[in-house]
Design an enzyme around this catalytic site. Structure first.
Site, short mmCIF file in Angstrom:
data_model
loop_
_atom_site.label_atom_id
_atom_site.label_comp_id
_atom_site.label_asym_id
_atom_site.label_seq_id
_atom_site.Cartn_x
_atom_site.Cartn_y
_atom_site.Cartn_z
N ASP A 7 0.77 -1.14 0.06
CA ASP A 7 -0.06 0.27 -0.08
C ASP A 7 0.71 1.31 0.05
OD1 ASP A 7 0.93 0.40 2.58
OD2 ASP A 7 -0.94 0.25 3.52
N CYS A 64 3.19 -2.96 4.06
CA CYS A 64 2.35 -1.92 4.30
C CYS A 64 3.16 -1.24 5.61
CB CYS A 64 0.94 -2.29 4.80
SG CYS A 64 0.74 -3.23 6.45
N THR A 66 2.77 -1.28 8.89
CA THR A 66 3.25 -2.20 9.89
C THR A 66 3.66 -3.59 9.30
OG1 THR A 66 1.18 -2.61 10.28
CG2 THR A 66 2.14 -0.82 11.55
N HIS A 97 9.33 -23.77 9.93
CA HIS A 97 8.31 -24.38 10.58
C HIS A 97 6.92 -24.34 10.06
CE1 HIS A 97 11.03 -25.00 14.44
NE2 HIS A 97 11.62 -25.56 13.30
N HIS A 132 6.55 -30.75 11.08
CA HIS A 132 5.98 -29.20 11.19
C HIS A 132 4.87 -29.61 9.88
CE1 HIS A 132 8.68 -27.50 13.53
NE2 HIS A 132 9.86 -28.14 12.96
C1 RB5 Z 1 -1.64 3.16 6.19
O1 RB5 Z 1 -1.77 4.22 6.88
C2 RB5 Z 1 -1.58 1.79 7.29
O2 RB5 Z 1 -2.69 1.81 8.19
C3 RB5 Z 1 -1.28 0.56 6.54
O3 RB5 Z 1 -0.01 0.94 5.74
C4 RB5 Z 1 -0.80 -0.42 7.41
O4 RB5 Z 1 0.25 -0.31 8.57
C5 RB5 Z 1 -1.81 -1.23 8.33
O5 RB5 Z 1 -1.78 -2.09 9.06
#
Ligand code: RB5
Length: 146
Positions: A7, A64, A66, A97, A132
């Site tokens: 994203d 993304c 996080t 695993h 596994h």
């Molecule tokens: C986008 O702002 C952010 O929420 C997305 O990239 C991600 O971290 C969501 O888990």
């Protein structure tokens, strides 16, 4: 073939990932996005995850902010085992695993140098199978119940 999906939060890091894969001569299919304009990660994750589930791609690298949102979305697709990794040990173990087929990275969490090392390890580590395999099979059974 590696499926790539990100994203807006992962867009910049993904450019470095593509450079790395090009240098390594590793083929990929890019499912976007192609700018840092705000977008919704589930919509980006789905076609890339489907390409893996359908066998068109073998593994995926999804990014993304996080790594969490895009991995949750990817894991809704049957056959996907997406793992968010912010360290090399986890990247190695999730291949050995869990036979993870998607590596999710948080671009706002993990710097590009470490991210590329995590990718290198994820891509080169084989599934250990043995005991596994039974556990991964049990995960597939959980999916089949729904
Ligand atoms: C986008 O702002 C952010 O929420 C997305 O990239 C991600 O971290 C969501 O888990």
């Amino acid at each position: 073939m590696i499926a790539l999906a990100c994203d807006h939060g992962g867009f910049r890091l993904m450019q470095e990932v593509k450079e790395y894969l090009n240098e390594q001569g590793l083929p990929y299919k890019d499912f976007g996005v192609d700018s840092d304009e705000s977008c919704d990660y589930p919509a980006i994750a789905y076609p890339a995850a489907k390409a893996i589930a359908d066998g068109e791609c073998g593994k995926g690298i999804f990014i993304c902010g996080t790594g969490i949102g895009i991995s949750i979305a990817a894991n809704k697709v049957r056959g996907i085992r997406a793992a968010v990794c912010g360290d090399t040990f986890s990247a190695e173990m999730t291949r050995r695993h869990n036979d993870a087929n998607v590596l999710a990275i948080g671009a706002r969490v993990t710097g590009p140098g470490l991210a590329l090392k995590i990718i290198e390890i994820f891509l080169k580590t084989e599934f250990e199978s043995g005991r596994h395999a039974r556990r991964v099979e049990l995960i597939s059974e959980l999916e089949a119940r729904w």
